[in-house]
Write a protein that holds these residues in place. Structure first.
Motif, PDB file in Angstrom:
ATOM      1  N   HIS A 115     -14.806 -73.349  -4.877  1.00  0.00           N
ATOM      2  CA  HIS A 115     -15.909 -73.637  -5.544  1.00  0.00           C
ATOM      3  C   HIS A 115     -17.024 -72.922  -4.917  1.00  0.00           C
ATOM      4  N   ASP A 116     -17.595 -73.008  -4.257  1.00  0.00           N
ATOM      5  CA  ASP A 116     -18.837 -72.390  -3.780  1.00  0.00           C
ATOM      6  C   ASP A 116     -18.244 -71.078  -3.434  1.00  0.00           C
ATOM      7  N   GLN A 117     -17.598 -70.568  -2.733  1.00  0.00           N
ATOM      8  CA  GLN A 117     -17.678 -69.221  -2.309  1.00  0.00           C
ATOM      9  C   GLN A 117     -17.375 -68.271  -4.145  1.00  0.00           C
ATOM     10  N   GLU A 118     -16.659 -69.297  -5.214  1.00  0.00           N
ATOM     11  CA  GLU A 118     -16.358 -68.684  -6.158  1.00  0.00           C
ATOM     12  C   GLU A 118     -17.655 -68.706  -6.881  1.00  0.00           C
ATOM     13  N   GLN A 119     -17.951 -68.850  -6.774  1.00  0.00           N
ATOM     14  CA  GLN A 119     -19.859 -69.286  -7.427  1.00  0.00           C
ATOM     15  C   GLN A 119     -20.194 -68.006  -6.891  1.00  0.00           C
ATOM     16  N   ALA A 120     -19.871 -67.561  -5.346  1.00  0.00           N
ATOM     17  CA  ALA A 120     -21.020 -66.786  -4.891  1.00  0.00           C
ATOM     18  C   ALA A 120     -20.523 -65.330  -5.163  1.00  0.00           C
ATOM     19  N   ARG A 121     -19.150 -65.417  -5.081  1.00  0.00           N
ATOM     20  CA  ARG A 121     -18.449 -64.149  -5.653  1.00  0.00           C
ATOM     21  C   ARG A 121     -19.395 -63.979  -7.025  1.00  0.00           C
ATOM     22  N   ILE A 122     -19.205 -65.140  -8.167  1.00  0.00           N
ATOM     23  CA  ILE A 122     -19.658 -64.793  -9.522  1.00  0.00           C
ATOM     24  C   ILE A 122     -21.388 -64.140  -9.263  1.00  0.00           C
ATOM     25  N   LYS A 123     -22.004 -64.714  -8.222  1.00  0.00           N
ATOM     26  CA  LYS A 123     -23.333 -64.025  -7.827  1.00  0.00           C
ATOM     27  C   LYS A 123     -23.788 -63.105  -7.973  1.00  0.00           C
ATOM     28  N   ALA A 124     -22.265 -62.854  -6.650  1.00  0.00           N
ATOM     29  CA  ALA A 124     -22.528 -60.813  -5.906  1.00  0.00           C
ATOM     30  C   ALA A 124     -22.034 -60.198  -7.201  1.00  0.00           C
ATOM     31  N   ALA A 125     -21.367 -60.383  -8.562  1.00  0.00           N
ATOM     32  CA  ALA A 125     -20.667 -59.605  -8.950  1.00  0.00           C
ATOM     33  C   ALA A 125     -21.808 -59.265 -10.040  1.00  0.00           C
ATOM     34  N   SER A 126     -22.406 -60.100 -10.448  1.00  0.00           N
ATOM     35  CA  SER A 126     -23.338 -60.368 -11.699  1.00  0.00           C
ATOM     36  C   SER A 126     -24.538 -59.561 -10.747  1.00  0.00           C
ATOM     37  N   ALA A 127     -25.014 -59.899 -10.145  1.00  0.00           N
ATOM     38  CA  ALA A 127     -26.149 -59.023  -8.929  1.00  0.00           C
ATOM     39  C   ALA A 127     -25.610 -57.768  -9.204  1.00  0.00           C
ATOM     40  N   ALA A 128     -24.629 -57.092  -8.634  1.00  0.00           N
ATOM     41  CA  ALA A 128     -24.116 -55.798  -8.948  1.00  0.00           C
ATOM     42  C   ALA A 128     -24.107 -55.519  -9.514  1.00  0.00           C
ATOM     43  N   ALA A 129     -23.900 -55.670 -10.767  1.00  0.00           N
ATOM     44  CA  ALA A 129     -24.167 -55.209 -12.298  1.00  0.00           C
ATOM     45  C   ALA A 129     -24.971 -55.219 -12.777  1.00  0.00           C
ATOM     46  N   LEU A 130     -26.224 -55.955 -12.002  1.00  0.00           N
ATOM     47  CA  LEU A 130     -27.674 -55.031 -12.690  1.00  0.00           C
ATOM     48  C   LEU A 130     -28.146 -54.540 -11.479  1.00  0.00           C
ATOM     49  N   ASP A 131     -27.655 -54.111 -10.604  1.00  0.00           N
ATOM     50  CA  ASP A 131     -28.020 -52.964 -10.456  1.00  0.00           C
ATOM     51  C   ASP A 131     -27.918 -52.176 -11.023  1.00  0.00           C
ATOM     52  N   LEU A 132     -26.468 -51.582 -11.137  1.00  0.00           N
ATOM     53  CA  LEU A 132     -25.908 -50.999 -11.307  1.00  0.00           C
ATOM     54  C   LEU A 132     -26.221 -50.332 -13.120  1.00  0.00           C
ATOM     55  N   ALA A 133     -26.588 -50.892 -13.945  1.00  0.00           N
ATOM     56  CA  ALA A 133     -27.428 -51.178 -14.835  1.00  0.00           C
ATOM     57  C   ALA A 133     -28.401 -50.711 -15.487  1.00  0.00           C
ATOM     58  N   ARG A 134     -29.474 -50.674 -13.734  1.00  0.00           N
ATOM     59  CA  ARG A 134     -31.282 -50.483 -13.473  1.00  0.00           C
ATOM     60  C   ARG A 134     -30.920 -49.243 -13.121  1.00  0.00           C
ATOM     61  N   ASP A 135     -29.501 -48.967 -12.209  1.00  0.00           N
ATOM     62  CA  ASP A 135     -29.871 -47.713 -11.653  1.00  0.00           C
ATOM     63  C   ASP A 135     -29.490 -46.691 -12.703  1.00  0.00           C
ATOM     64  N   ASP A 136     -29.091 -46.824 -14.090  1.00  0.00           N
ATOM     65  CA  ASP A 136     -28.727 -45.970 -14.926  1.00  0.00           C
ATOM     66  C   ASP A 136     -29.817 -45.953 -16.011  1.00  0.00           C
ATOM     67  N   GLN A 137     -30.474 -46.825 -15.913  1.00  0.00           N
ATOM     68  CA  GLN A 137     -31.647 -47.058 -17.176  1.00  0.00           C
ATOM     69  C   GLN A 137     -32.589 -45.670 -15.527  1.00  0.00           C
ATOM     70  N   GLU A 138     -32.587 -45.566 -14.690  1.00  0.00           N
ATOM     71  CA  GLU A 138     -33.125 -44.723 -14.031  1.00  0.00           C
ATOM     72  C   GLU A 138     -32.526 -43.471 -14.423  1.00  0.00           C
ATOM     73  N   GLN A 139     -32.122 -43.393 -14.255  1.00  0.00           N
ATOM     74  CA  GLN A 139     -31.169 -42.245 -14.417  1.00  0.00           C
ATOM     75  C   GLN A 139     -31.708 -41.566 -15.261  1.00  0.00           C
ATOM     76  N   GLU A 140     -31.789 -42.035 -16.646  1.00  0.00           N
ATOM     77  CA  GLU A 140     -32.332 -41.568 -17.750  1.00  0.00           C
ATOM     78  C   GLU A 140     -33.073 -41.645 -18.496  1.00  0.00           C
ATOM     79  N   VAL A 141     -34.698 -42.566 -17.808  1.00  0.00           N
ATOM     80  CA  VAL A 141     -35.426 -41.724 -17.552  1.00  0.00           C
ATOM     81  C   VAL A 141     -35.872 -40.387 -16.632  1.00  0.00           C
ATOM     82  N   GLU A 142     -35.138 -40.417 -15.571  1.00  0.00           N
ATOM     83  CA  GLU A 142     -35.684 -39.510 -14.915  1.00  0.00           C
ATOM     84  C   GLU A 142     -35.242 -38.418 -15.597  1.00  0.00           C
ATOM     85  N   ALA A 143     -33.818 -37.948 -15.833  1.00  0.00           N
ATOM     86  CA  ALA A 143     -32.939 -37.395 -16.809  1.00  0.00           C
ATOM     87  C   ALA A 143     -34.197 -36.589 -18.522  1.00  0.00           C
ATOM     88  N   SER A 144     -34.486 -37.607 -18.456  1.00  0.00           N
ATOM     89  CA  SER A 144     -35.557 -38.154 -20.227  1.00  0.00           C
ATOM     90  C   SER A 144     -36.695 -36.923 -19.469  1.00  0.00           C
TER      91      SER A 144
END
Length: 232
Positions: A203-232
């Motif tokens: 259970h603890d490992q699964e919760q850690a995996r879910i949090k890590a996946a959520s954090a990675a998805a959030l970082d990816l969304a931020r990177d995409d947003q930054e790239q869009e800002v730079e491109a504009s």
């Protein structure tokens, strides 16, 4: 519960709460307080209470017992077909015994009823058709049949302890500070994996995996947003 069983219950309490003071006359008092209840359900209730607080008071244990009995009655969905040949008092006695059987855990979480054919009567011992209807208790329980009180951990989520809220086997999960008819997802997942013959997830490992996946998805969304800002 007998007086000897009350002593066994107190030994269980002493093992769960070593600091709790048990006096010479404590078994006498507990014996009277818990006389209406079975030892097994009292011990289960003690375990639940001891998980929540350092000392076990009789009132807390009785409250837990009553809550679990009420829950079993609700899940049993008690239905009594009735018998046109029995009196109103006999019908009331039969319904009371059906409810008591449900509270005792003699039925699963489904509708229970006394199955009688047209014109059939419950088979009562000689002399039990009158008076206080003591014989109706045995007759009604024989009619519904005795089912195992223990829930199967491979098919019923409440048959196993919950790893989220630590609800004991046979008890409902605590959600929002209250007992709920629903169970935590991890308890349901554990039941499904047990039924499929699969090992339980950490259970603890699964919760850690879910949090890590959520954090990675959030970082990816931020990177995409930054790239869009730079491109504009």
């Amino acid at each position: 519960m007998t007086q000897d069983e009350a002593i066994l219950l107190l030994e269980y309490v002493a093992a769960a709460c070593p600091a709790q003071r048990i006096g010479e006359h404590t078994p006498d008092v507990w014996g009277e307080l818990f006389a209406p209840y079975a030892l097994d359900e009292a011990r289960t209730a003690v375990l639940v209470v001891a998980r929540q607080q350092p000392f076990v008071a009789p009132a807390d244990v009785i409250t837990e017992i009553k809550a679990r009995r009420a829950e079993r009655i609700e899940l049993a969905n008690v239905v009594y077909d009735g018998d046109p040949l029995e009196t109103g008092a006999e019908s009331a006695a039969s319904v009371r015994e059906l409810i008591r059987a449900a509270a005792d855990g003699l039925t699963g979480p489904s509708s229970i009823r006394a199955s009688l054919g047209a014109g059939d009567r419950l088979a009562l011992p000689p002399g039990a058709d009158h008076g206080p209807y003591e014989g109706r208790a045995a007759a009604v329980r024989a009619a519904i049949g005795k089912m195992p009180a223990d829930r199967a951990p491979g098919t019923d989520p409440r048959g196993r302890a919950c790893r989220r809220c630590e609800a004991a086997p046979g008890s409902s999960c605590i959600i929002g500070g209250r007992r709920s008819r629903d169970v935590h997802p991890v308890r349901l997942e554990d039941t499904k994996r047990t039924a499929a013959g699969l090992p339980l997830l950490d259970h603890d490992q699964e919760q850690a995996r879910i949090k890590a996946a959520s954090a990675a998805a959030l970082d990816l969304a931020r990177d995409d947003q930054e790239q869009e800002v730079e491109a504009s």
